[in-house]
Design an enzyme around this catalytic site. Sequence first.
Site, PDB file in Angstrom:
ATOM      1  N   HIS A  61      20.573 -35.320 -11.379  1.00 48.93           N
ATOM      2  CA  HIS A  61      19.755 -34.384 -10.620  1.00 48.93           C
ATOM      3  C   HIS A  61      18.389 -35.396 -10.412  1.00 48.93           C
ATOM      4  CE1 HIS A  61      17.398 -30.908  -9.477  1.00 48.93           C
ATOM      5  NE2 HIS A  61      16.527 -31.143 -10.256  1.00 48.93           N
ATOM      6  N   GLY A  63      14.964  -7.288 -20.546  1.00 50.73           N
ATOM      7  CA  GLY A  63      15.495  -6.280 -19.870  1.00 50.73           C
ATOM      8  C   GLY A  63      14.833  -6.089 -18.358  1.00 50.73           C
ATOM      9  N   SER A  75      14.437 -34.353  -8.779  1.00 54.09           N
ATOM     10  CA  SER A  75      13.614 -33.301  -8.547  1.00 54.09           C
ATOM     11  C   SER A  75      13.276 -33.413  -6.965  1.00 54.09           C
ATOM     12  CB  SER A  75      12.257 -33.494  -9.278  1.00 54.09           C
ATOM     13  OG  SER A  75      11.137 -32.555  -8.681  1.00 54.09           O
ATOM     14  N   GLY A  76      12.900 -31.914  -6.445  1.00 56.75           N
ATOM     15  CA  GLY A  76      12.473 -31.630  -5.033  1.00 56.75           C
ATOM     16  C   GLY A  76      10.994 -31.961  -4.974  1.00 56.75           C
ATOM     17  N   HIS A  77      10.214 -31.959  -6.089  1.00 51.47           N
ATOM     18  CA  HIS A  77       8.720 -31.923  -6.059  1.00 51.47           C
ATOM     19  C   HIS A  77       8.085 -33.404  -6.250  1.00 51.47           C
ATOM     20  CE1 HIS A  77       8.560 -27.674  -6.248  1.00 51.47           C
ATOM     21  NE2 HIS A  77       9.690 -27.680  -6.832  1.00 51.47           N
ATOM     22  N   ASP A 107       0.935 -28.829  -3.878  1.00 47.57           N
ATOM     23  CA  ASP A 107       2.180 -28.460  -4.797  1.00 47.57           C
ATOM     24  C   ASP A 107       1.848 -29.298  -6.176  1.00 47.57           C
ATOM     25  OD1 ASP A 107       4.526 -27.927  -6.043  1.00 47.57           O
ATOM     26  OD2 ASP A 107       5.704 -29.354  -4.565  1.00 47.57           O
ATOM     27  N   ASP A 125       6.044 -26.571  -0.598  1.00 47.00           N
ATOM     28  CA  ASP A 125       6.698 -27.202  -1.772  1.00 47.00           C
ATOM     29  C   ASP A 125       7.380 -28.620  -1.164  1.00 47.00           C
ATOM     30  OD1 ASP A 125       6.225 -25.434  -3.833  1.00 47.00           O
ATOM     31  OD2 ASP A 125       8.396 -25.160  -4.104  1.00 47.00           O
ATOM     32  N   HIS A 160      12.998 -20.821  -0.729  1.00 40.54           N
ATOM     33  CA  HIS A 160      13.335 -20.791  -2.078  1.00 40.54           C
ATOM     34  C   HIS A 160      13.015 -19.279  -2.708  1.00 40.54           C
ATOM     35  CE1 HIS A 160      13.749 -25.288  -3.109  1.00 40.54           C
ATOM     36  NE2 HIS A 160      14.708 -24.699  -3.078  1.00 40.54           N
ATOM     37  N   ASP A 178      14.529  -7.775 -14.949  1.00 40.90           N
ATOM     38  CA  ASP A 178      15.226  -8.811 -14.174  1.00 40.90           C
ATOM     39  C   ASP A 178      14.579  -9.919 -13.218  1.00 40.90           C
ATOM     40  OD1 ASP A 178      17.868  -8.452 -15.145  1.00 40.90           O
ATOM     41  OD2 ASP A 178      18.017  -6.630 -14.143  1.00 40.90           O
TER      42      ASP A 178
END
Lengths: 581, 581
Positions: free
Chosen positions: B388, B71, B390-392, B218, B186, B98, B73
């Site tokens: 896809h 419940g 990753s950006g890391h 990171d 990041d 982000h 968010d």
Amino acid sequence: MAEGGSPQRGRGVLPWNLKLPRGVPLSDHKLQVIPLGGLGEFGMNILALRCGDDILVVDAGMMFPGAELLGVDIVVPDISYLVEHRHLIRALILTHGHEDHIGAAPFLLAQLDIPVYGTELTLALVEKRLEDRKLPREPRLCAVKAKETVKAGCFSVEFIHVTHSIVSAVALAITTPAGVVIHTGDFKIDPTPSDNELFDLHTLADYGKRGVLLLLSDSTNAECPGFTPSERGVRGPLEEVFSRAEHSLLLSCFTSSTHRIQQILDLAYHYNRKVALVGRSMTTNAEIAHGLGFLRIPDGLLVRPPDLKLLPRPARTLLIAGSQGEPMSALSRVSVNQHRNVSVEAGDTVVLSSRVIPGNEKGIFRMIDHLCRRGAEVVYGSTTPGVHVSGHASQEELKLMLNLVRPRHFVPIHGEYRQLARHAALAEHMRQSGLERTIVLESGDVLEIDARGARQAGRVIVGRVCIDSGSVDEIVEDVVMHDRRNLSEDGIVLTVIAINRHTGELESQPEIVTRGFVAPDDGAEMVARARQIVVKTLEGSTDEEMTDYGVMKAKISADLKRFIARRTSRRPLILPVILEV
Amino acid sequence: MAEGGSPQRGRGVLPWNLKLPRGVPLSDHKLQVIPLGGLGEFGMNILALRCGDDILVVDAGMMFPGAELLGVDIVVPDISYLVEHRHLIRALILTHGHEDHIGAAPFLLAQLDIPVYGTELTLALVEKRLEDRKLPREPRLCAVKAKETVKAGCFSVEFIHVTHSIVSAVALAITTPAGVVIHTGDFKIDPTPSDNELFDLHTLADYGKRGVLLLLSDSTNAECPGFTPSERGVRGPLEEVFSRAEHSLLLSCFTSSTHRIQQILDLAYHYNRKVALVGRSMTTNAEIAHGLGFLRIPDGLLVRPPDLKLLPRPARTLLIAGSQGEPMSALSRVSVNQHRNVSVEAGDTVVLSSRVIPGNEKGIFRMIDHLCRRGAEVVYGSTTPGVHVSGHASQEELKLMLNLVRPRHFVPIHGEYRQLARHAALAEHMRQSGLERTIVLESGDVLEIDARGARQAGRVIVGRVCIDSGSVDEIVEDVVMHDRRNLSEDGIVLTVIAINRHTGELESQPEIVTRGFVAPDDGAEMVARARQIVVKTLEGSTDEEMTDYGVMKAKISADLKRFIARRTSRRPLILPVILEV
């Protein structure tokens, strides 16, 4: 008699060999295929075949619920259809001993008086689940070996040995008046299984040659390209872990993975380590497998968990239950230092030799985080993919199965919708001659097959029945059945706990909300007592447990459930809600 | 002056070059490093640096809650520490745009009057979040370019361009009286980013040469071996999808992934398709990125979603929000055929060009199942890993970062505990000369560094503040802030809905349970009305929505919340519980 020319009778070609497609029904019998669970959902596999006035049931599995069904421990299929047709059911046939194939058997047997056929190991696991449970009558469990055939009404069922993560698994060749149905059960095609019991490709090939009406085949890994590696593939990565572990070594795997347990025992022996089995389901499953000769345990290898402390750390190996991070499992308790006999120290190595069942990610990662905080090195799929291999067939094996069996119709089974759809697309792309139709069914869909072909023919009632057994230990060991007593009859107990996020302390008295459960007049005192129980549970928990809401909810559930059951002999659904304020 | 021999002064070697270790503080200033979120947990990144009477805050991120916090968010960090020291805070510095780095910025700015520094794009995204929100004062947003330096109290902060999945991301070189701190934000080290803006290795190398006191780096992908593939790597797999798609093509990715969106736009243009942007966060983010020149959109490429129907199916491409299966997102609504403008037909292709954030598996798989049921082919990580990247940074990039920066102390940031521990182990195994200490901190731990070294020095208050904003659309677009009003003040509304598992119909009136929310005297009528609201929501839902409890809970929550807010201007936590009976 047109362009193709008439059959050359003179050369001895039999005309029916030319004109009839393979697997054609010998009569106009109609076969109904009725999946009652496991198609379009994960787990809870159960399927009925009906021909005339005979019904055969294959498997009776359960499902572990997701976080959405908060407070519910296990889920079994709704068997209204079977209960309604109880007089027609000739047998329950079990393909292997995994929870998602046998877990609902006690629930079925409580309502249906039918014989149960399975291999010795499968039945031993069912028997264990039936212990402590009063059935209306003695269950009729009939052990069958691979290559043997069972008669049940108009059906005859041959058991065909297959390779899978649990030993003693079978596929079924079910001869019906309408034709032969091959049900693969769960399988992979492992050319080098650790017990050297090879997949019985020859019997399958024979059926394929003679003609198969319908193939029902495992879709769990239909999204995985290639071939699933042999179980023997984990030996190398596990050996590497053993060779560099300097202190205690804790290994967790599915407790029914006899192959995996055998390999770990062998490695421990080779590396001069002793092994303790930790967790009730690990002990029980190992005992059963050992008792039936499926597990070879060298003398003196095993020690009792409390005796581990007497050994130097480099000699300690633990085979421990809880690879899915279940809040009350042995490994979860070890990770928060709450286990009676076992603890993890800096420098120890923990191996999760298992896959992550979708939905369990958060719990497993939380457990791994706790283990890392204690200074353990944790080896698992993300760091070392080789420490686990799947027990299910990948795409190339699925194609091989289709090639071998050469069915006229094909229905993918065991999988969520995307996996069934992928398996169906795979079959369609093969354009295998003789394959007339591939049909994606979901639980409840009825498929009818006769001489004219296969078609969907309505639906039957299916659904899920939720069972709250209070703690994971109990689920695994002792499934308490509700006898289909409607949950709403027993009601719900919600408990809302507000915890101060700074101090970790209880912000106010726990709220207890009951619905449909006790009459309001004697409710007040009961609720007050329940509140005290929750407070006691909270006070008796360590700081570390308090930060792990999964553990806290399981503890509160278990304690409240015990209290309420003792007081009212009712088993309401208990929903603990923890709020940080 | 012993075995090593004395320095050869005659050869012009400067003595301080020999005797002082790199990165040594120039004075006895003490630096405090205080992570307030994101260390030992996923998301919600925020870190404070304190030197004397100056505090600098880096990032202010939010976290999406798991199913456990039913419940709720969004979750933002508890900033008691900052509020208590508000007079010392000199600035908030943002590394990139982000959610887990800027999502809590409005929440911070509501309580602290401080300037905010970030790149133009980052600040544009923050501004969007501040729209429709009354702050006590005009926010001071100051755009900074890479290579520029900002002064804030005793700190000076240089922005260093890094590559990541969002464009315009920076690392920070923070010069403090105690020495230089490098905060990587990041990052990945992408040698061929789609915008050709290379990682500024040279500036980092310069700082490394001059001496760095502390590296904060990171850890998100610290468990991944090797090098993360370049963003350009997805071009091939995506091109393959474009080349064989015969009908509509729906692509979903993180809406902040400017690189990914650019590549998809380029491919659509190349394949003579038109593109519609679907979902508010997709439209907004693309508009912002386009407005700042980060997105090149050829004239005539975009169409409005309602105009899609005018195009032939092979010309339709949709860039659609909802790759995480959020129940109210555009793609989720499409999957159950509940979207106003968009529907999926048999033969369409859906691509999820994104990772699965742990905890979202079930929702994503359910959405994929629905899409498969509509006859779409769904391309995603499990079927085609290449769609896809990753950006890391992976392990080899993390090592390169350590090599370049050559810090005296190292603290892994951004990660759950196992990832921080793995990153720390990686650094330890490198035995890099000059690296004195690697310290694993968790949120709330205070690290003190001075001339004598680094040590942990107590803890500050940290925690999570839960915010219930009713629907995912609102989360993304319009974070409604509670101004730290304690949740327990607004109370809880539980609604328990019993659905007949056979008919899908409501078994009884919904139960509404409130706690700490309305006075019992005017409560009865309110509860009766709330019950009607729930019934109306249920009646207004399709059969398909009804089978998806995630969607149903979100709808019930949103409707109840709106009703209660209108009536009482309170925002209690709403917990819908659905039971199958």
